[in-house]
Design a protein around this motif. Structure first.
Motif, PDB file in Angstrom:
ATOM      1  N   ALA A   1       8.822   0.416  -7.736  1.00 21.11           N
ATOM      2  CA  ALA A   1       8.828  -1.107  -7.179  1.00 21.11           C
ATOM      3  C   ALA A   1       8.476  -0.623  -5.281  1.00 21.11           C
ATOM      4  O   ALA A   1       7.437  -0.216  -4.464  1.00 21.11           O
ATOM      5  CB  ALA A   1       9.424  -2.234  -6.249  1.00 21.11           C
ATOM      6  N   ASP A   2       9.394  -0.088  -5.267  1.00 21.10           N
ATOM      7  CA  ASP A   2       9.673   1.105  -3.735  1.00 21.10           C
ATOM      8  C   ASP A   2       8.218   2.255  -3.182  1.00 21.10           C
ATOM      9  O   ASP A   2       7.751   2.679  -2.686  1.00 21.10           O
ATOM     10  CB  ASP A   2      10.926   1.963  -3.585  1.00 21.10           C
ATOM     11  N   ALA A   3       7.694   2.922  -4.668  1.00 20.79           N
ATOM     12  CA  ALA A   3       6.464   3.241  -4.373  1.00 20.79           C
ATOM     13  C   ALA A   3       4.890   2.528  -3.609  1.00 20.79           C
ATOM     14  O   ALA A   3       4.659   2.775  -2.959  1.00 20.79           O
ATOM     15  CB  ALA A   3       5.805   4.173  -5.691  1.00 20.79           C
ATOM     16  N   ALA A   4       5.162   1.065  -4.604  1.00 22.80           N
ATOM     17  CA  ALA A   4       3.709   0.210  -3.857  1.00 22.80           C
ATOM     18  C   ALA A   4       4.678  -0.004  -2.309  1.00 22.80           C
ATOM     19  O   ALA A   4       3.423   0.119  -1.576  1.00 22.80           O
ATOM     20  CB  ALA A   4       3.482  -0.930  -4.536  1.00 22.80           C
ATOM     21  N   ILE A   5       5.442  -0.538  -1.855  1.00 23.08           N
ATOM     22  CA  ILE A   5       5.799  -1.349  -1.288  1.00 23.08           C
ATOM     23  C   ILE A   5       5.997   0.367   0.288  1.00 23.08           C
ATOM     24  O   ILE A   5       4.802   0.481   1.118  1.00 23.08           O
ATOM     25  CB  ILE A   5       7.911  -1.133  -0.699  1.00 23.08           C
ATOM     26  N   ARG A   6       6.042   1.837  -0.307  1.00 18.34           N
ATOM     27  CA  ARG A   6       6.073   2.816   0.413  1.00 18.34           C
ATOM     28  C   ARG A   6       3.884   3.189   0.807  1.00 18.34           C
ATOM     29  O   ARG A   6       4.023   2.865   2.038  1.00 18.34           O
ATOM     30  CB  ARG A   6       6.071   3.891  -0.124  1.00 18.34           C
ATOM     31  N   LEU A   7       3.615   2.532  -0.478  1.00 18.92           N
ATOM     32  CA  LEU A   7       2.485   3.023  -0.333  1.00 18.92           C
ATOM     33  C   LEU A   7       1.175   1.418   1.519  1.00 18.92           C
ATOM     34  O   LEU A   7       0.742   1.490   2.267  1.00 18.92           O
ATOM     35  CB  LEU A   7       1.524   3.255  -0.930  1.00 18.92           C
ATOM     36  N   ARG A   8       1.773   0.563   0.480  1.00 17.77           N
ATOM     37  CA  ARG A   8       1.317  -0.855   1.562  1.00 17.77           C
ATOM     38  C   ARG A   8       2.191  -0.642   3.159  1.00 17.77           C
ATOM     39  O   ARG A   8       1.414  -0.581   4.217  1.00 17.77           O
ATOM     40  CB  ARG A   8       2.284  -1.247   1.189  1.00 17.77           C
ATOM     41  N   ALA A   9       3.524  -0.019   3.341  1.00 18.91           N
ATOM     42  CA  ALA A   9       4.068   0.460   4.089  1.00 18.91           C
ATOM     43  C   ALA A   9       3.236   1.260   5.315  1.00 18.91           C
ATOM     44  O   ALA A   9       3.054   1.175   6.592  1.00 18.91           O
ATOM     45  CB  ALA A   9       5.027   0.735   4.507  1.00 18.91           C
ATOM     46  N   GLU A  10       2.871   2.279   4.849  1.00 23.27           N
ATOM     47  CA  GLU A  10       2.230   3.644   5.416  1.00 23.27           C
ATOM     48  C   GLU A  10       0.841   2.800   5.659  1.00 23.27           C
ATOM     49  O   GLU A  10      -0.009   3.714   7.507  1.00 23.27           O
ATOM     50  CB  GLU A  10       1.764   4.636   3.439  1.00 23.27           C
TER      51      GLU A  10
ATOM     52  N   PRO B   1      -0.078 -14.217  -7.128  1.00 18.89           N
ATOM     53  CA  PRO B   1      -0.001 -14.059  -8.634  1.00 18.89           C
ATOM     54  C   PRO B   1      -1.694 -13.846  -8.259  1.00 18.89           C
ATOM     55  O   PRO B   1      -3.018 -14.751  -7.813  1.00 18.89           O
ATOM     56  CB  PRO B   1      -0.195 -15.964  -9.136  1.00 18.89           C
ATOM     57  N   VAL B   2      -2.663 -12.785  -9.158  1.00 21.52           N
ATOM     58  CA  VAL B   2      -4.576 -12.898  -9.385  1.00 21.52           C
ATOM     59  C   VAL B   2      -4.387 -14.155 -10.773  1.00 21.52           C
ATOM     60  O   VAL B   2      -3.783 -13.811 -12.109  1.00 21.52           O
ATOM     61  CB  VAL B   2      -4.435 -11.880  -9.340  1.00 21.52           C
ATOM     62  N   ALA B   3      -5.237 -14.221 -10.667  1.00 27.16           N
ATOM     63  CA  ALA B   3      -5.559 -15.699 -11.860  1.00 27.16           C
ATOM     64  C   ALA B   3      -6.743 -15.065 -12.472  1.00 27.16           C
ATOM     65  O   ALA B   3      -6.619 -15.781 -13.911  1.00 27.16           O
ATOM     66  CB  ALA B   3      -5.847 -16.701 -11.109  1.00 27.16           C
ATOM     67  N   LYS B   4      -7.511 -13.944 -11.702  1.00 23.98           N
ATOM     68  CA  LYS B   4      -8.881 -13.812 -12.990  1.00 23.98           C
ATOM     69  C   LYS B   4      -9.399 -12.237 -12.665  1.00 23.98           C
ATOM     70  O   LYS B   4      -8.935 -11.356 -12.202  1.00 23.98           O
ATOM     71  CB  LYS B   4     -10.180 -14.612 -12.007  1.00 23.98           C
ATOM     72  N   THR B   5      -8.937 -11.857 -13.987  1.00 26.86           N
ATOM     73  CA  THR B   5      -9.501 -10.121 -14.142  1.00 26.86           C
ATOM     74  C   THR B   5     -10.467  -9.614 -13.128  1.00 26.86           C
ATOM     75  O   THR B   5     -10.616  -8.422 -12.436  1.00 26.86           O
ATOM     76  CB  THR B   5      -9.376 -10.089 -15.266  1.00 26.86           C
ATOM     77  N   SER B   6     -11.620 -10.769 -13.159  1.00 27.32           N
ATOM     78  CA  SER B   6     -12.928 -10.224 -12.097  1.00 27.32           C
ATOM     79  C   SER B   6     -12.239 -10.149 -10.366  1.00 27.32           C
ATOM     80  O   SER B   6     -12.935  -9.653  -9.370  1.00 27.32           O
ATOM     81  CB  SER B   6     -13.541 -11.072 -12.247  1.00 27.32           C
ATOM     82  N   ASP B   7     -11.026 -10.808  -9.851  1.00 24.49           N
ATOM     83  CA  ASP B   7     -10.659 -10.627  -8.817  1.00 24.49           C
ATOM     84  C   ASP B   7      -9.767  -9.421  -8.516  1.00 24.49           C
ATOM     85  O   ASP B   7      -9.408  -9.294  -6.960  1.00 24.49           O
ATOM     86  CB  ASP B   7      -9.473 -11.757  -8.402  1.00 24.49           C
ATOM     87  N   LEU B   8      -9.300  -8.555  -9.549  1.00 25.43           N
ATOM     88  CA  LEU B   8      -8.336  -7.721  -9.472  1.00 25.43           C
ATOM     89  C   LEU B   8      -8.928  -7.280  -8.126  1.00 25.43           C
ATOM     90  O   LEU B   8     -10.016  -6.058  -8.725  1.00 25.43           O
ATOM     91  CB  LEU B   8      -7.939  -7.005 -11.115  1.00 25.43           C
ATOM     92  N   LYS B   9      -7.945  -5.593  -7.614  1.00 22.48           N
ATOM     93  CA  LYS B   9      -8.765  -4.791  -6.968  1.00 22.48           C
ATOM     94  C   LYS B   9      -7.425  -3.706  -6.367  1.00 22.48           C
ATOM     95  O   LYS B   9      -6.769  -3.816  -7.126  1.00 22.48           O
ATOM     96  CB  LYS B   9      -8.990  -5.645  -5.877  1.00 22.48           C
ATOM     97  N   THR B  10      -8.325  -2.655  -6.310  1.00 21.75           N
ATOM     98  CA  THR B  10      -7.289  -1.384  -5.773  1.00 21.75           C
ATOM     99  C   THR B  10      -6.103  -1.681  -4.974  1.00 21.75           C
ATOM    100  O   THR B  10      -6.349  -2.464  -3.822  1.00 21.75           O
ATOM    101  CB  THR B  10      -8.269  -0.894  -5.270  1.00 21.75           C
ATOM    102  N   GLY B  11      -5.138  -1.847  -5.034  1.00 17.21           N
ATOM    103  CA  GLY B  11      -4.093  -2.019  -4.856  1.00 17.21           C
ATOM    104  C   GLY B  11      -2.877  -2.807  -4.872  1.00 17.21           C
ATOM    105  O   GLY B  11      -1.886  -3.335  -4.672  1.00 17.21           O
ATOM    106  N   ASP B  12      -3.312  -3.748  -5.974  1.00 20.59           N
ATOM    107  CA  ASP B  12      -2.717  -5.061  -6.534  1.00 20.59           C
ATOM    108  C   ASP B  12      -1.384  -4.396  -7.198  1.00 20.59           C
ATOM    109  O   ASP B  12      -2.358  -3.538  -7.873  1.00 20.59           O
ATOM    110  CB  ASP B  12      -4.395  -5.869  -6.904  1.00 20.59           C
TER     111      ASP B  12
END
Length: 290
Positions: free
Chosen positions: A116-125, A201-212
């Motif tokens: 979880a920290d890897a995602a937190i780290r990049l988001r925070a950076e 939550p992401v409800a549709k596959t078409s809405d998935l994006k980098t960073g999710d």
């Protein structure tokens, strides 16, 4: 055609990042999966995800806005191709054949920056670089919100069991060194449970994006994050996935051991009952967005 390397799993996903840290810490057993080399060309001399990894035939990269979190990830500097995944103490992990890239970012010298920290780290950076300091705030698993603005102003969290109190005990310090201390605090007490609650939550596959993120909250739990998206003329998308793991180790991009023809790209479906990644099976599938 590159040959497929098959490694049989003795026991898959006994546990992954138990990164819902309250006060008691966490424990993890590294999993193994069937491994295959990919056949999609890789530009090994390039040093970002978008430059290094070409989409499969008939697909093109989905463009991200230059100020977006997705753009930040896709253009984040990578270590040289073939770099090993190292733990926080510099030891190579045992499984070195299910990743395609290693992010050029420190892991720290303690067993803190896990999945979880890897995602937190990049988001925070990303937010720190963009000077969006008001948005740098994360919850402990206890539910207590801890912001960078408070921390740099000298307010510290004092944990006693599952109770957290805050007091001002230090002077103002907005240095990057202090920011890393703030992140280590977050890594120690946040995790999959808290990150699941503070994302949408992401409800549709078409809405998935980098960073999710794709997340199993719990003890143990695990997270991977989308680190690239490509698309064909039919609107069908493929995705790159990256992660941290336990013990704390290099943030790395995964290969796809289940479809060598498109590896390291993955086909994803938000409605799938299960999503298999190189080191963890997510059941149920739970995609979320910051």
């Amino acid at each position: 055609m590159k040959k497929i390397i098959l490694i049989l799993i003795a026991a898959f996903a006994l546990s992954a990042c138990s990164n819902d840290k309250s006060v008691s810490g966490s424990k993890i057993e590294i999993t193994k999966a069937l491994i295959s080399e990919h056949s999609v060309p890789v530009n090994k001399d390039k040093n970002t995800i978008k430059e290094r990894f070409s989409p499969p035939e008939n697909y093109v990269w989905v463009e991200e806005q230059p100020n977006s979190f997705g753009y930040f990830i896709e253009h984040f500097k990578l270590k040289p191709y073939g770099s090993q995944i190292l733990t926080y103490d510099g030891t190579p992990i045992a499984t070195q054949d299910v990743h395609e890239a290693v992010f050029d970012i420190d892991t720290g010298n303690k067993d803190l920056q896990q999945c979880a920290d890897a995602a937190i780290r990049l988001r925070a950076e990303y937010l720190y670089k963009a000077k969006r300091f008001d948005e740098i705030k994360f919850h402990f698993t206890s539910g207590d919100l801890v912001s960078w603005n408070d921390y740099k102003s000298g307010i510290r969290a004092f944990v006693n069991g599952n109770s957290v109190n805050f007091r001002k005990t230090a002077g103002f310090d907005d240095s990057y060194q202090n920011f890393r201390k703030y992140l280590d605090l977050i890594f120690n007490y946040a995790g999959t449970i808290s990150l699941n609650k503070e994302t949408k939550p992401v409800a549709k596959t078409s809405d998935l994006k980098t960073g999710d993120i794709l997340i199993t909250p719990g003890s143990p739990g695990h997270i991977v994050f989308i680190s690239g998206v490509c698309e064909n003329k039919k609107g069908e998308k493929l995705f790159l996935l990256s992660e941290g793991f336990t013990p704390a180790q290099s943030i790395h991009m995964l290969s796809n051991p289940f479809d060598k023809n498109i590896s390291p790209w993955y086909r994803l479906d938000v409605n799938s009952p299960e999503t298999k990644t190189a080191r963890y099976f997510f059941k149920p599938t739970n995609f979320r967005s910051f």
